[in-house]
Every structure is written in structure tokens, then in C-alpha cells.
Write a protein that holds these residues in place. Structure first.
Motif, PDB file in Angstrom:
ATOM      1  N   TYR A 413       0.833  -1.212   0.000  1.00 21.63           N
ATOM      2  CA  TYR A 413       0.000   0.000   0.000  1.00 21.63           C
ATOM      3  C   TYR A 413       0.862   1.255   0.000  1.00 21.63           C
ATOM      4  CZ  TYR A 413      -3.870   3.038   1.602  1.00 21.63           C
ATOM      5  OH  TYR A 413      -4.827   4.017   1.719  1.00 21.63           O
ATOM      6  N   MET A 428      -8.199  15.116  -2.339  1.00 23.13           N
ATOM      7  CA  MET A 428      -8.877  16.178  -1.594  1.00 23.13           C
ATOM      8  C   MET A 428      -7.935  16.974  -0.667  1.00 23.13           C
ATOM      9  SD  MET A 428     -12.043  15.326   0.803  1.00 23.13           S
ATOM     10  CE  MET A 428     -12.407  16.251   2.251  1.00 23.13           C
ATOM     11  N   ASP A 429      -7.065  16.261   0.043  1.00 19.17           N
ATOM     12  CA  ASP A 429      -6.210  16.970   1.004  1.00 19.17           C
ATOM     13  C   ASP A 429      -5.277  17.950   0.315  1.00 19.17           C
ATOM     14  OD1 ASP A 429      -6.567  15.252   3.676  1.00 19.17           O
ATOM     15  OD2 ASP A 429      -6.663  14.007   1.899  1.00 19.17           O
ATOM     16  N   PHE A 484      -8.690   0.170  -6.094  1.00 22.70           N
ATOM     17  CA  PHE A 484      -8.098   1.392  -5.539  1.00 22.70           C
ATOM     18  C   PHE A 484      -7.154   2.054  -6.556  1.00 22.70           C
ATOM     19  CE2 PHE A 484      -4.195   2.947  -3.404  1.00 22.70           C
ATOM     20  CZ  PHE A 484      -4.704   3.941  -2.579  1.00 22.70           C
ATOM     21  N   SER A 516     -14.737  18.695 -16.036  1.00 22.56           N
ATOM     22  CA  SER A 516     -15.834  17.756 -16.211  1.00 22.56           C
ATOM     23  C   SER A 516     -15.800  16.712 -15.111  1.00 22.56           C
ATOM     24  CB  SER A 516     -15.711  17.059 -17.563  1.00 22.56           C
ATOM     25  OG  SER A 516     -15.595  18.018 -18.574  1.00 22.56           O
ATOM     26  N   TRP A 523     -15.581   5.610 -12.099  1.00 23.36           N
ATOM     27  CA  TRP A 523     -16.358   6.676 -11.465  1.00 23.36           C
ATOM     28  C   TRP A 523     -17.813   6.663 -11.902  1.00 23.36           C
ATOM     29  CZ3 TRP A 523     -13.991   9.383  -7.553  1.00 23.36           C
ATOM     30  CH2 TRP A 523     -12.648   9.067  -7.388  1.00 23.36           C
ATOM     31  N   TYR A 531     -12.558   4.595  -2.563  1.00 22.39           N
ATOM     32  CA  TYR A 531     -12.845   4.259  -1.170  1.00 22.39           C
ATOM     33  C   TYR A 531     -13.200   2.778  -1.055  1.00 22.39           C
ATOM     34  CZ  TYR A 531     -13.231   9.297  -0.045  1.00 22.39           C
ATOM     35  OH  TYR A 531     -12.985  10.629   0.152  1.00 22.39           O
ATOM     36  N   LEU A 563     -14.037   7.666   5.940  1.00 17.55           N
ATOM     37  CA  LEU A 563     -14.418   7.747   4.522  1.00 17.55           C
ATOM     38  C   LEU A 563     -15.883   8.158   4.346  1.00 17.55           C
ATOM     39  CD1 LEU A 563     -12.450   4.822   2.822  1.00 17.55           C
ATOM     40  CD2 LEU A 563     -11.821   7.216   3.072  1.00 17.55           C
ATOM     41  N   ILE A 570     -17.001  15.695   0.479  1.00 18.63           N
ATOM     42  CA  ILE A 570     -16.771  15.848  -0.964  1.00 18.63           C
ATOM     43  C   ILE A 570     -18.085  16.195  -1.648  1.00 18.63           C
ATOM     44  CG2 ILE A 570     -16.200  14.555  -3.079  1.00 18.63           C
ATOM     45  CD1 ILE A 570     -13.977  13.186  -1.534  1.00 18.63           C
ATOM     46  N   CYS A 574     -18.491  19.482  -3.698  1.00 20.58           N
ATOM     47  CA  CYS A 574     -18.738  19.394  -5.143  1.00 20.58           C
ATOM     48  C   CYS A 574     -20.082  20.018  -5.490  1.00 20.58           C
ATOM     49  CB  CYS A 574     -18.670  17.947  -5.621  1.00 20.58           C
ATOM     50  SG  CYS A 574     -16.987  17.323  -5.655  1.00 20.58           S
ATOM     51  N   TYR A 585     -24.668  14.149 -11.801  1.00 14.72           N
ATOM     52  CA  TYR A 585     -23.752  13.028 -11.565  1.00 14.72           C
ATOM     53  C   TYR A 585     -24.344  12.082 -10.521  1.00 14.72           C
ATOM     54  CZ  TYR A 585     -19.489  10.549 -10.136  1.00 14.72           C
ATOM     55  OH  TYR A 585     -18.556   9.583  -9.827  1.00 14.72           O
TER      56      TYR A 585
HETATM   57  N1  LIG Z   1      -5.494   5.185   4.181  1.00 15.71           N
HETATM   58  C1  LIG Z   1      -6.002   6.307   4.625  1.00 15.71           C
HETATM   59  O1  LIG Z   1      -5.904   6.623   5.775  1.00 15.71           O
HETATM   60  C2  LIG Z   1      -6.752   7.190   3.723  1.00 15.71           C
HETATM   61  C3  LIG Z   1      -7.446   8.267   4.260  1.00 15.71           C
HETATM   62  C4  LIG Z   1      -8.160   9.082   3.397  1.00 15.71           C
HETATM   63  C5  LIG Z   1      -8.172   8.799   2.047  1.00 15.71           C
HETATM   64  N2  LIG Z   1      -7.488   7.738   1.574  1.00 15.71           N
HETATM   65  C6  LIG Z   1      -7.476   7.396   0.174  1.00 15.71           C
HETATM   66  O2  LIG Z   1      -6.946   8.475  -0.508  1.00 15.71           O
HETATM   67  C7  LIG Z   1      -7.500   8.511  -1.823  1.00 15.71           C
HETATM   68  C8  LIG Z   1      -7.968   9.919  -2.114  1.00 15.71           C
HETATM   69  O3  LIG Z   1      -9.111  10.187  -1.327  1.00 15.71           O
HETATM   70  P1  LIG Z   1      -9.838  11.610  -1.260  1.00 15.71           P
HETATM   71  O4  LIG Z   1     -10.670  11.610  -0.024  1.00 15.71           O
HETATM   72  O5  LIG Z   1      -8.833  12.682  -1.474  1.00 15.71           O
HETATM   73  O6  LIG Z   1     -10.862  11.586  -2.434  1.00 15.71           O
HETATM   74  P2  LIG Z   1     -10.699  11.618  -4.013  1.00 15.71           P
HETATM   75  O7  LIG Z   1     -11.830  10.805  -4.509  1.00 15.71           O
HETATM   76  O8  LIG Z   1      -9.364  11.219  -4.482  1.00 15.71           O
HETATM   77  O9  LIG Z   1     -10.863  13.117  -4.347  1.00 15.71           O
HETATM   78  C9  LIG Z   1     -12.097  13.758  -4.342  1.00 15.71           C
HETATM   79  C10 LIG Z   1     -12.082  14.746  -5.461  1.00 15.71           C
HETATM   80  O10 LIG Z   1     -12.068  14.070  -6.725  1.00 15.71           O
HETATM   81  C11 LIG Z   1     -12.767  14.842  -7.689  1.00 15.71           C
HETATM   82  N3  LIG Z   1     -13.856  14.034  -8.218  1.00 15.71           N
HETATM   83  C12 LIG Z   1     -14.860  13.463  -7.537  1.00 15.71           C
HETATM   84  N4  LIG Z   1     -15.676  12.787  -8.361  1.00 15.71           N
HETATM   85  C13 LIG Z   1     -15.165  12.930  -9.603  1.00 15.71           C
HETATM   86  C14 LIG Z   1     -15.570  12.470 -10.886  1.00 15.71           C
HETATM   87  N5  LIG Z   1     -16.650  11.722 -11.070  1.00 15.71           N
HETATM   88  N6  LIG Z   1     -14.812  12.820 -11.940  1.00 15.71           N
HETATM   89  C15 LIG Z   1     -13.699  13.580 -11.777  1.00 15.71           C
HETATM   90  N7  LIG Z   1     -13.274  14.060 -10.586  1.00 15.71           N
HETATM   91  C16 LIG Z   1     -14.007  13.731  -9.499  1.00 15.71           C
HETATM   92  C17 LIG Z   1     -13.273  16.067  -6.955  1.00 15.71           C
HETATM   93  O11 LIG Z   1     -12.245  17.050  -7.007  1.00 15.71           O
HETATM   94  P3  LIG Z   1     -12.155  18.192  -8.138  1.00 15.71           P
HETATM   95  O12 LIG Z   1     -13.387  18.071  -8.956  1.00 15.71           O
HETATM   96  O13 LIG Z   1     -12.033  19.443  -7.368  1.00 15.71           O
HETATM   97  O14 LIG Z   1     -10.928  17.833  -8.923  1.00 15.71           O
HETATM   98  C18 LIG Z   1     -13.332  15.584  -5.528  1.00 15.71           C
HETATM   99  O15 LIG Z   1     -13.273  16.628  -4.598  1.00 15.71           O
HETATM  100  C19 LIG Z   1      -8.603   7.481  -1.849  1.00 15.71           C
HETATM  101  O16 LIG Z   1      -8.172   6.312  -2.474  1.00 15.71           O
HETATM  102  C20 LIG Z   1      -8.863   7.193  -0.405  1.00 15.71           C
HETATM  103  O17 LIG Z   1      -9.344   5.903  -0.202  1.00 15.71           O
HETATM  104  C21 LIG Z   1      -6.772   6.929   2.380  1.00 15.71           C
END
Ligand SMILES: NC(=O)c1ccc[n+]([C@@H]2O[C@H](COP(=O)([O-])OP(=O)(O)OC[C@H]3O[C@@H](n4cnc5c(N)ncnc54)[C@H](OP(=O)(O)O)[C@@H]3O)[C@@H](O)[C@H]2O)c1
Ligand SMILES: CC(C)CCC[C@@H](C)[C@H]1CC[C@H]2C3=C(CC[C@]12C)[C@@]1(C)CC[C@H](O)C(C)(C)[C@@H]1CC3
Length: 598
Positions: A413, A428-429, A484, A516, A523, A531, A563, A570, A574, A585
Motif C-alpha cells: 500500500y 482532496m487533502d 483502488f 468535467s 467513477w 474508497y 471515509l 466531498i 462538489c 452526476y
Molecule cells: N489510508 C487512509 O488513511 C486514507 C485516508 C483518506 C483517504 N485515503 C485514500 O486516498 C485517496 C484519495 O481520497 P480523497 O478523499 O482525497 O478523495 P478523491 O476521490 O481522491 O478526491 C475527491 C475529489 O475528486 C474529484 N472528483 C470526484 N468525483 C469525480 C468524478 N466523477 N470525476 C472527476 N473528478 C471527481 C473532486 O475534485 P475536483 O473536482 O475538485 O478535482 C473531488 O473533490 C482514496 O483512495 C482514499 O481511499 C486513504
């Protein structure tokens, strides 16, 4: 216009359909029967707006302050978001590169053009489009053939002379980057608001301490919770602090070495793109070599197990000092540099949530570094130390099978994150969160010391899971990892270059921001496919530890809650940014994480 509030020629603020963003427009006419105004944006876009979507400019001006300190961050009047809506095809690179979402904007410091009014925060609905799960590529193609088609979705009329050809998209992109100010969207307080922030500030460190003490008990059953507290001074060890600092400095050194790729971040609302050194895999390899050399020279990694609490305490102190530093420097930052929602005015809330979006010391990005390096690699190092401690404590010639599975899965991982480090720049972060206590503590304490709980548990609690359970664990890890990685890479690739030929088969929904939303591929299965994969892996990490105690399930329980909460954040963010396109969507992809269930 006898009964209208505004007269022809008046400058007013008009809400962009389906969002909470307001732009400055001029009134052209008023239709008393439908009570709709025809307004024109600065770029010539004409639009019919309902009376309630028009507001007086003066209601915004008290928040129109800007104290830009760098030319790259200057603000000026905006054009209409329709600039990009015209780009009906989701395959438009220029449109996709338009400035990022309004979520990066800050209350109280908005520019003059695109604003969100005080009383209507988060009411982005209104003109939702009729599109429901249709073929978006087909829709896009029809739109290209008939330029009015896409526009009518938002009831748009464009002046002929302003219909710039697509070929000018590069120029357009450049102008947008310079001219479009951030939208000022008031973001609701999160994490339970001000009281919640105080609660989390106190609860999180205490919780980590309790959980680690519990894991050290011979019988860590729930009936033995809370565990007896040791004297506080026993948690303090300057040697442990020295080691933690050494580790962080070593990681910082690897991060700044001019080795590996320099990747572009997503455009900030100023249009600027930050550069990130994405040499995480190199850092992992160099760390492995350094640790191997230390062991060769006599270092005993079982120290990690015997001084677990002291190392966690030292990391906690570093995270507090870092958070204080971040908060203090954020007080000197320009409003443009703050994250949305990071400027509530409440010291404790802002300290917890983080104010500055991308705090940097020269080119050194503190948020990216902390999220990706010392904690993640520290977690792996801790796991190795715990595996050695297990062998020592249980007199084993090699780590147990559950231990091997847990640490190999988690190593996969982490290495995957570092190999695909660039993809983190579209999460997101990195995009939206300020860097404060929550992330500093999360990165430096929570990740290394609670994510390794399965291995910590296994040191003192040998388990013999059945073969089917172990097989299920391996299967879940592989399936989870596949989902993932594929889904994260798909979104990252799309956000970076929506014209990428490898994504040509995917459908997407255009939005008023110019970016878009993917609506097919991963997605299109659920709204957070990444997630789903992550959760399956979390399950795989707990199964080898058996079902006798809750402790090895700590990660899965916390992670599910995290999550679910992130998903809802999110969604609200959004919704604010994309308005009716996001609603569309959600209609097209109704399930969030588990297809057909949730
Ligand atoms: N292990 C851990 O502790 C941990 C903790 C948290 C997260 N994570 C992992 O980190 C990864 C990232 O998570 P994340 O919470 O930052 O969420 P993410 O899904 O990577 O980012 C969310 C962003 O993606 C964009 N988005 C959402 N739906 C979309 C779509 N249909 N098409 C295009 N863009 C879209 C939007 O941003 P924009 O539209 O502004 O671009 C949204 O704000 C995930 O795999 C999660 O499981 C792991
Ligand atoms: C309870 C609080 C202290 C919550 C703190 C949250 C943080 C620990 C997480 C927020 C974003 C997370 C994240 C990863 C680790 C945990 C967080 C920092 C991540 C680096 C794990 C590896 C993944 O592959 C990832 C790079 C996608 C991921 C990014 C988000």
C-alpha cells in the motif's frame, strides 16, 4: 420594466445556475410575466436568471477585499463561468485546465467578480439539467454539432462576436488563469465546529495513548478498557525524540535531493501551478538502504516495540510544534493562500483544521512532505521493528504468517502510494485542505502509530487463522488494490489531461467550472470507487489477526467512519462547486461506495 427591482443597465450580481457562485452582470431586460431578468456577463454571455438569483452588488462589497502580495496571486474581475461551458465536449483540455474549484476560495477576501453571497451559502441547486444517465459523449457530440444545445441546458445565449473558436483555447486558458478570481464560498464549519475542534484536539492524542496502552495489555478485551495509565514522565524519552527528529530530517533530506521527477500540482485559483518533487519511491529505497546499514552496524529495531509509547509521544510533540508553527505563519499569509474554511476566525478551530493551503519553506512543501514521507515510511519501519519483536518475544525463527501478510499488504500500500506519488496531487487533502493540527497529527502520529496496530497486536497475541480466512484476506487485498489503484489513476489521469487517448472511451459531464466529471468507467460504478478498494484492503489487513479482539479492527472501524465523513464533505464541496452538474452526476451514479447497497 415597471415592477422590476433593477433597471436596464444596472450592474448586479447574478447567481450562476445550479451553483452558489455569483458573478457581476449587467441587466438587459426584465420579463414581468416570468419574472426573469436577461443579463449579460462581462464576456458577453447572456443568460436568463430568475429574480431571486439576482442580488444587489452592495450585498457583496463588504467582503470584497484583497491584499495580494504576489503578482501571481493578484485578482481581477471575472468573466462568466460560461466561458468554459461553451466547451461542450468533456474532452477539452483547456476547459479542464480552468482554475480550480471555488472550494479553494476564502470567505472575506473575495475578488470582485465571482462571489458567494452571505445568506445563500450552500444552496447550489436551482436549474438542474435534464440529463439523467445518458450517454454524455453522445450528448457532447450533439452539443458540438449544435452549439446552442449545451447552452440551453443552462439557458445560455452567447453573443456572436464573442464566440471565440476552440483554437484559441490556449489563450483563453491563460487569460482565465490571470483574470478569474477565486470564488468566495462560505464553507460551513466541519468536525462539529468550534466545540468539535476542541473535542478532537483533546480526544485524538488521548485516544492514541489509550489504544496503544490497551494493545500492550495481555488481555486487550473491551472489558479491560480503559487500561491503567502509566506515570506521564514514563512517556518522555529524549532518545526517542532524537530518533524521531533524525528520521524526519533524513526524509526531508531525501525529499529535497534533486532526484526524480518534478510534477505539476493542479492549478491554484490564481492559475499558478506549484511544482512537487515526486521522488517518493527513491526515498523508500534510500530509507531501506539506510535502515539495513543501521542494522548491519548493530541497531536493534526491536527498540521500536519496547519504546513504542515514547516514540509516539515524541512524534506527538513534533506534531504540536509543527502545528503551532503552521498556525503562526498562516497569520502572516495572504488571504489567497488560505484554504476554504480555514479562516473561521476561531483560533482553536483554525489551529485544528489548518489555515494555509500550501505552506512552503522556499520550495519545500510541508503538507505534501508530511503526508507522503515520514509517516508512511515510518509506518513501514515500525512494522519491520514489530515483526522482529514478534520473533524475539515468541521465540520464532521467522515472523508468523499473519504478521507476514499484514506487513506485506501494508508495505504494498505504501510503496504503491510512493510509486504513484503524483496521483496524490489530485486528492482532496492536497487540493482543498489547510495544513493544521489535524493533518500534522494525522500524518506524524495517527498514521505510523495506529495504522501499525495489527502488527503491534500480533507481537503479544499470537493467532492461528484458518486457511480460508488467510485466503480471503489475500483475495480481498488483491481485488481491493486493483480497484483502488485503477480508480485513483483514472481520475488523476483525467484531471491532468482529459484529452488523454487512454480515456477516450469514458463519458463525462461538463460543468460550469470548465472541469468535467467522469460518469463512466470506475467513477460510473460508484461515486467513490477508490474508497471501496481502500476499504476492501482495510478488511484484508484485519482478517489475519482473527476475531478475538477489536483492536486489530481499529483501522477498519476508524477508516470506515473517516471515509463516510469524507464522502459527505466531498459531496457538499462538489455541490457548491459544480451545482446542477453534480446533482446530475449523483442521479446518474446513485451509489456512493458499494454498488447497489450504499
Ligand atoms: N489510508 C487512509 O488513511 C486514507 C485516508 C483518506 C483517504 N485515503 C485514500 O486516498 C485517496 C484519495 O481520497 P480523497 O478523499 O482525497 O478523495 P478523491 O476521490 O481522491 O478526491 C475527491 C475529489 O475528486 C474529484 N472528483 C470526484 N468525483 C469525480 C468524478 N466523477 N470525476 C472527476 N473528478 C471527481 C473532486 O475534485 P475536483 O473536482 O475538485 O478535482 C473531488 O473533490 C482514496 O483512495 C482514499 O481511499 C486513504
Ligand atoms: C483522525 C484524524 C487524525 C484523521 C487524520 C487523517 C489523515 C491521517 C489522513 C487524511 C488523508 C489521508 C491520506 C493518506 C494517509 C492518511 C491521511 C493523511 C494516504 C497518504 C495513505 C496512502 C494512500 O495511497 C494515499 C496516498 C492515497 C492517501 C492520501 C490520503
Amino acid at each position: 420594466m415597471p415592477t422590476s427591482r433593477f433597471q436596464r443597465g444596472d450592474s448586479v450580481m447574478g447567481r450562476w445556475p445550479g451553483s452558489s457562485l455569483y458573478y457581476e452582470v449587467k441587466v438587459l431586460s426584465f420579463d414581468g410575466a416570468s419574472r426573469q431578468y436577461t443579463v449579460v456577463y462581462k464576456d458577453g454571455t447572456e443568460l436568463e436568471l430568475k429574480e431571486q438569483d439576482i442580488m444587489n452588488i452592495s450585498s457583496f462589497q463588504h467582503r470584497s477585499r484583497s491584499r495580494s502580495r504576489s503578482p501571481g496571486r493578484r485578482r481581477s474581475r471575472s468573466r462568466s463561468p460560461a466561458r468554459t461551458t461553451r466547451r461542450s465536449s468533456s474532452r477539452s483540455a483547456a476547459a479542464e485546465k480552468a482554475p480550480p474549484s471555488s472550494r479553494e476560495a476564502k470567505p472575506k477576501d473575495s475578488g470582485e467578480g465571482c462571489l458567494s453571497p452571505p445568506p445563500q451559502v450552500n444552496k447550489g441547486n436551482g436549474n438542474s439539467s435534464k440529463h439523467e444517465g445518458k450517454d454524455n459523449n453522445a450528448e457532447s457530440k450533439r452539443s458540438e454539432a449544435d452549439p446552442d444545445r449545451n447552452q440551453t441546458r443552462y439557458n445560455l445565449r452567447r453573443r456572436k462576436e464573442d464566440a471565440a473558436p476552440e483554437a484559441k483555447s490556449g489563450e483563453l486558458q491563460q487569460k482565465r488563469s490571470e483574470e478569474v478570481p477565486a470564488a468566495s464560498v462560505l464553507v460551513p464549519l466541519d468536525y462539529g465546529g468550534k466545540i468539535g475542534a476542541v473535542f478532537w484536539l483533546l480526544f485524538l492524542p488521548v485516544w492514541v495513548l489509550l489504544v496503544l496502552l490497551q494493545a500492550g495489555l495481555k488481555d486487550p478485551s473491551l472489558t479491560n478498557f480503559p487500561p491503567p495509565l502509566p506515570p506521564l514522565e514514563s512517556l518522555w524519552d529524549p532518545h526517542a525524540l532524537g530518533l524521531v527528529l533524525l528520521w524526519i530530517l533524513f526524509q526531508a533530506l531525501l525529499y529535497i535531493l534533486p532526484v526524480g521527477k518534478l510534477s505539476d500540482g493542479m492549478p491554484l485559483h490564481s492559475g499558478q501551478r506549484l511544482k512537487y518533487r515526486t521522488n517518493g519511491f527513491f526515498a523508500a529505497a534510500a530509507s531501506l538502504a539506510a535502515v539495513a546499514a543501521a542494522v548491519y552496524l548493530g541497531a536493534d529495531l526491536t527498540y521500536i516495540h519496547s519504546h513504542f509509547l515514547q516514540l509516539a509521544t515524541a512524534s506527538f510533540l513534533v506534531s504540536v510544534l509543527l502545528s503551532v508553527f503552521l498556525y503562526t505563519r498562516s497569520r502572516l499569509a495572504a488571504p489567497e493562500e488560505l484554504a476554504a474554511g480555514g479562516n473561521s476566525g476561531n483560533v482553536l478551530y483554525d489551529f485544528f483544521k489548518g489555515r494555509e493551503l500550501n505552506p512552503r519553506l522556499r520550495g519545500f512543501d510541508l503538507k505534501f512532505f508530511c503526508e507522503m514521507r515520514p509517516g508512511l515510511l515510518g509506518w513501514c519501519l515500525i512494522n519491520v521493528g514489530l515483526a522482529l519483536a514478534e520473533m524475539k518475544q515468541q521465540g520464532l525463527p521467522a515472523p508468523s504468517c499473519p504478521m507476514v501478510l499484514v506487513i506485506v499488504f501494508q508495505l504494498l500500500y505504501v510503496l504503491d502510494s510512493l510509486w504513484n506519488e503524483e496521483a496524490v496531487l489530485t486528492t482532496m487533502d492536497l487540493l482543498h485542505e489547510g495544513f493544521g493540527f489535524m493533518l500534522a497529527f494525522g500524518d506524524l502520529v495517527w498514521v505510523p502509530f495506529t495504522y501499525s496496530l495489527q502488527a503491534y497486536y500480533l507481537v503479544g497475541h499470537p493467532t492461528s487463522p484458518s486457511t480460508p480466512l488467510l485466503a480471503a484476506s489475500v483475495g480481498l487485498q488483491l481485488v481491493g488494490y486493483y480497484i483502488f489503484r485503477k480508480s485513483n489513476s483514472e481520475k488523476n489521469r483525467f484531471r491532468r489531461d482529459p484529452t488523454d487517448p487512454q480515456l477516450a472511451h469514458l463519458k463525462s459531464i461538463p460543468t460550469a467550472t470548465g472541469r468535467s466529471l467522469l460518469v463512466s468507467g470506475w467513477w460510473g460504478v460508484v461515486r467513490h470507487p477508490n474508497y471501496l478498494g481502500d476499504l476492501l484492503m482495510a478488511l484484508a489487513w484485519s482478517l489475519p489477526c482473527g476475531l478475538s479482539h477489536l483492536l486489530p479492527w481499529h483501522y477498519l472501524i476508524y477508516f470506515s467512519a473517516l471515509l463516510l465523513h469524507r464522502g459527505s464533505r466531498i459531496t457538499s464541496a462538489c455541490m457548491r462547486t459544480y451545482g446542477s452538474a453534480w446533482e446530475e452526476y449523483c442521479r446518474t451514479v446513485p451509489y456512493r461506495i458499494v454498488p447497489g447497497v450504499y
